[in-house]
Design a protein around this motif. Structure first.
Motif, PDB file in Angstrom:
ATOM      1  N   UNK A 239      -3.738 -11.664  -3.365  1.00 56.51           N
ATOM      2  CA  UNK A 239      -4.373 -11.017  -4.522  1.00 56.51           C
ATOM      3  C   UNK A 239      -3.414  -9.987  -5.116  1.00 56.51           C
ATOM      4  N   UNK A 240      -3.139 -10.111  -6.408  1.00 53.26           N
ATOM      5  CA  UNK A 240      -2.301  -9.109  -7.066  1.00 53.26           C
ATOM      6  C   UNK A 240      -3.051  -7.789  -7.138  1.00 53.26           C
ATOM      7  N   UNK A 241      -2.386  -6.742  -6.680  1.00 47.11           N
ATOM      8  CA  UNK A 241      -3.035  -5.437  -6.643  1.00 47.11           C
ATOM      9  C   UNK A 241      -2.389  -4.507  -7.662  1.00 47.11           C
ATOM     10  N   UNK A 242      -3.192  -3.986  -8.570  1.00 52.31           N
ATOM     11  CA  UNK A 242      -2.732  -3.010  -9.550  1.00 52.31           C
ATOM     12  C   UNK A 242      -2.620  -1.650  -8.866  1.00 52.31           C
ATOM     13  N   UNK A 243      -1.416  -1.083  -8.846  1.00 53.15           N
ATOM     14  CA  UNK A 243      -1.220   0.190  -8.158  1.00 53.15           C
ATOM     15  C   UNK A 243      -2.016   1.318  -8.791  1.00 53.15           C
ATOM     16  N   UNK A 244      -2.198   1.227 -10.094  1.00 54.78           N
ATOM     17  CA  UNK A 244      -3.021   2.238 -10.760  1.00 54.78           C
ATOM     18  C   UNK A 244      -4.443   2.223 -10.215  1.00 54.78           C
ATOM     19  N   UNK A 245      -4.924   1.026  -9.893  1.00 53.52           N
ATOM     20  CA  UNK A 245      -6.271   0.902  -9.332  1.00 53.52           C
ATOM     21  C   UNK A 245      -6.355   1.566  -7.967  1.00 53.52           C
ATOM     22  N   UNK A 246      -5.291   1.407  -7.161  1.00 54.96           N
ATOM     23  CA  UNK A 246      -5.260   2.057  -5.848  1.00 54.96           C
ATOM     24  C   UNK A 246      -5.350   3.570  -6.025  1.00 54.96           C
ATOM     25  N   UNK A 247      -4.581   4.087  -6.958  1.00 56.96           N
ATOM     26  CA  UNK A 247      -4.573   5.533  -7.176  1.00 56.96           C
ATOM     27  C   UNK A 247      -5.911   6.020  -7.715  1.00 56.96           C
ATOM     28  N   UNK A 248      -6.525   5.229  -8.594  1.00 58.05           N
ATOM     29  CA  UNK A 248      -7.830   5.598  -9.131  1.00 58.05           C
ATOM     30  C   UNK A 248      -8.868   5.686  -8.022  1.00 58.05           C
ATOM     31  N   UNK A 249      -8.825   4.741  -7.087  1.00 52.71           N
ATOM     32  CA  UNK A 249      -9.784   4.739  -5.978  1.00 52.71           C
ATOM     33  C   UNK A 249      -9.575   5.963  -5.089  1.00 52.71           C
TER      34      UNK A 249
ATOM     35  N   UNK B   5      -1.595  -2.368   4.256  1.00 54.77           N
ATOM     36  CA  UNK B   5      -0.632  -3.202   3.539  1.00 54.77           C
ATOM     37  C   UNK B   5      -0.168  -4.351   4.437  1.00 54.77           C
ATOM     38  N   UNK B   6      -0.317  -5.572   3.970  1.00 50.84           N
ATOM     39  CA  UNK B   6       0.171  -6.733   4.706  1.00 50.84           C
ATOM     40  C   UNK B   6       1.684  -6.847   4.511  1.00 50.84           C
ATOM     41  N   UNK B   7       2.403  -7.160   5.573  1.00 44.24           N
ATOM     42  CA  UNK B   7       3.855  -7.227   5.503  1.00 44.24           C
ATOM     43  C   UNK B   7       4.346  -8.285   4.510  1.00 44.24           C
ATOM     44  N   UNK B   8       3.497  -9.257   4.180  1.00 42.50           N
ATOM     45  CA  UNK B   8       3.883 -10.285   3.231  1.00 42.50           C
ATOM     46  C   UNK B   8       3.991  -9.773   1.807  1.00 42.50           C
TER      47      UNK B   8
ATOM     48  N   UNK C 238       7.000  -3.722   2.728  1.00 34.01           N
ATOM     49  CA  UNK C 238       6.914  -2.839   3.885  1.00 34.01           C
ATOM     50  C   UNK C 238       6.076  -1.622   3.533  1.00 34.01           C
ATOM     51  N   UNK C 239       5.532  -0.986   4.552  1.00 36.01           N
ATOM     52  CA  UNK C 239       4.772   0.225   4.309  1.00 36.01           C
ATOM     53  C   UNK C 239       5.622   1.317   3.687  1.00 36.01           C
ATOM     54  N   UNK C 240       6.896   1.395   4.093  1.00 41.88           N
ATOM     55  CA  UNK C 240       7.797   2.415   3.555  1.00 41.88           C
ATOM     56  C   UNK C 240       8.081   2.170   2.079  1.00 41.88           C
ATOM     57  N   UNK C 241       8.277   0.902   1.690  1.00 37.49           N
ATOM     58  CA  UNK C 241       8.481   0.589   0.271  1.00 37.49           C
ATOM     59  C   UNK C 241       7.254   0.977  -0.545  1.00 37.49           C
ATOM     60  N   UNK C 242       6.093   0.727   0.016  1.00 35.94           N
ATOM     61  CA  UNK C 242       4.864   1.071  -0.689  1.00 35.94           C
ATOM     62  C   UNK C 242       4.738   2.595  -0.824  1.00 35.94           C
ATOM     63  N   UNK C 243       5.117   3.303   0.218  1.00 36.37           N
ATOM     64  CA  UNK C 243       5.072   4.775   0.179  1.00 36.37           C
ATOM     65  C   UNK C 243       5.972   5.313  -0.924  1.00 36.37           C
ATOM     66  N   UNK C 244       7.193   4.770  -0.998  1.00 36.31           N
ATOM     67  CA  UNK C 244       8.148   5.233  -2.008  1.00 36.31           C
ATOM     68  C   UNK C 244       7.615   4.959  -3.413  1.00 36.31           C
ATOM     69  N   UNK C 245       7.039   3.780  -3.608  1.00 35.19           N
ATOM     70  CA  UNK C 245       6.495   3.434  -4.922  1.00 35.19           C
ATOM     71  C   UNK C 245       5.366   4.373  -5.321  1.00 35.19           C
TER      72      UNK C 245
ATOM     73  N   UNK D 184     -12.636 -10.365   0.368  1.00 36.03           N
ATOM     74  CA  UNK D 184     -11.830  -9.350  -0.312  1.00 36.03           C
ATOM     75  C   UNK D 184     -12.690  -8.556  -1.294  1.00 36.03           C
ATOM     76  N   UNK D 185     -13.491  -9.265  -2.070  1.00 34.16           N
ATOM     77  CA  UNK D 185     -14.365  -8.575  -3.018  1.00 34.16           C
ATOM     78  C   UNK D 185     -15.438  -7.744  -2.301  1.00 34.16           C
ATOM     79  N   UNK D 186     -15.877  -8.243  -1.149  1.00 32.81           N
ATOM     80  CA  UNK D 186     -16.824  -7.472  -0.345  1.00 32.81           C
ATOM     81  C   UNK D 186     -16.193  -6.159   0.093  1.00 32.81           C
ATOM     82  N   UNK D 187     -14.963  -6.225   0.569  1.00 34.72           N
ATOM     83  CA  UNK D 187     -14.277  -5.015   1.005  1.00 34.72           C
ATOM     84  C   UNK D 187     -14.149  -3.993  -0.127  1.00 34.72           C
ATOM     85  N   UNK D 188     -13.837  -4.477  -1.305  1.00 34.14           N
ATOM     86  CA  UNK D 188     -13.714  -3.566  -2.453  1.00 34.14           C
ATOM     87  C   UNK D 188     -15.058  -2.912  -2.778  1.00 34.14           C
TER      88      UNK D 188
END
Length: 319
Positions: free
Chosen positions: A194-204, A220-223, A226-233, A311-315
């Motif tokens: 599932x494509x995840x909009x980073x703005x949506x993560x921040x809004x949540x 974050x799934x490794x696929x 990496x968690x570190x790349x996500x942190x930097x972003x 996935x939608x249930x989790x959201x």
């Protein structure tokens, strides 16, 4: 068929020992000699076999990892390596092979079958990413391990009012992240499917803070990255400070859950039965709450998918 062999290949997964136990004891029950192959396909080419008896698999159903050990072999991918393995099997008088592993392991088993040597596969990988089956041995244990870790991390996140990024395994599949994230109440779950909009993560995250909730869990799934790349972003885009926890190989270990022991026992016994019935070139699968067997080709080509409704249930539950 009077003699069969069993090996484990690729990454280890909780429940492999339970499957080995089932193969050995079902074989002995059926009056068939069974041999263990040490170190996967490397041991197969080297003829590193030993006869197993009831005592060989005593007190292993609860143990993680694999008593047969595991390895990967580039040589076995070649025709020379495969011929070497078949010759070793023939010298030992073995006429059937059971392979416990993932899709890479099954490609090797398919090569043996194509050359006339019967092989049956048992899906064993925590990633749960094998086509042709809804379940692979080790997945339930891995999810429980990740969930327990997230529960502990949340205590610290709450105490320090922090957002925590938790990187989990899964290769190119998001099953571990989705299940563990949903079952631990993660605020955001990032998976390859599932494509995840980073703005949506921040809004949540911000919505939670507006309600007075000062901590968040992001799985974050490794696929995806990496968690570190996500942190930097997240830091560069939103100036969000986070902690990163990489669970790594912790997810592979540990005593298998009751469900993994049950599935491993069912699949191990079924694999022996299929060999004795003359079946070859197939993998045991789990579909619609039933054991099935599917050709190795399907295991390699039939793309595994997540249950998008989960996935939608989790959201909806993490608002």
């Amino acid at each position: 068929m009077k003699k069969i062999a069993v090996l484990t290949s690729g990454g280890d997964a909780p429940g492999m020992n339970a499957a080995i136990r089932a193969v050995v004891r079902r074989s002995i029950f059926k009056k068939i000699e069974v041999y263990g192959v040490r170190h996967g396909y490397m041991g197969l080419m080297a003829g590193d076999f030993y006869q197993m008896d009831l005592g060989s698999v005593g007190d292993i159903i609860h143990r993680g990892g694999t008593i047969l050990r595991s390895s990967r072999s580039e040589l076995f991918k070649t025709a020379d390596g495969q011929n070497q393995a078949i010759e070793a099997l023939k010298i030992a008088g073995i006429s059937g092979l059971i392979v416990i592993g993932g899709d890479g392991s099954f490609k090797g088993a398919a090569k043996l079958t194509a050359q006339g040597f019967p092989a049956i596969g048992i899906p064993g990988t925590i990633d749960n990413d094998i086509g042709g089956t809804e379940y692979s041995i080790g997945f339930d244990t891995a999810v429980n391990t990740v969930m327990e870790a997230i529960d502990k991390i949340r205590d610290t996140a709450y105490s320090h009012e922090r957002a925590c990024i938790i990187e989990v395994m899964g290769r190119h599949a998001g099953d571990i992240a989705l299940w563990a994230g949903l079952c631990s109440g993660a605020e955001s779950i990032i998976i390859p499917e599932v494509h995840q909009n980073l703005e949506d993560v921040m809004i949540r995250i911000q919505d939670g803070r507006d309600r007075g909730k000062m901590h968040s869990i992001i799985v974050v799934a490794e696929g995806v990255c990496s968690g570190e790349d996500f942190r930097i972003t997240m830091k560069e885009k939103f100036n969000l400070d986070t902690n990163v926890i990489v669970l790594g190989h912790l997810q592979r270990g540990g005593s298998p859950t009751a469900y993994d022991r049950m599935m491993a026992s069912r699949m191990g016994a079924k694999a022996v039965d299929l060999l004795l019935e003359g079946e070859k070139g197939s993998m045991i699968g789990w579909r619609n709450c039933q054991l099935v067997h599917v050709p190795f080709e399907i295991a390699g080509k039939d793309n595994h998918t997540i249950n998008i409704s989960d996935y939608h249930l989790a959201r909806s539950l993490s608002i």
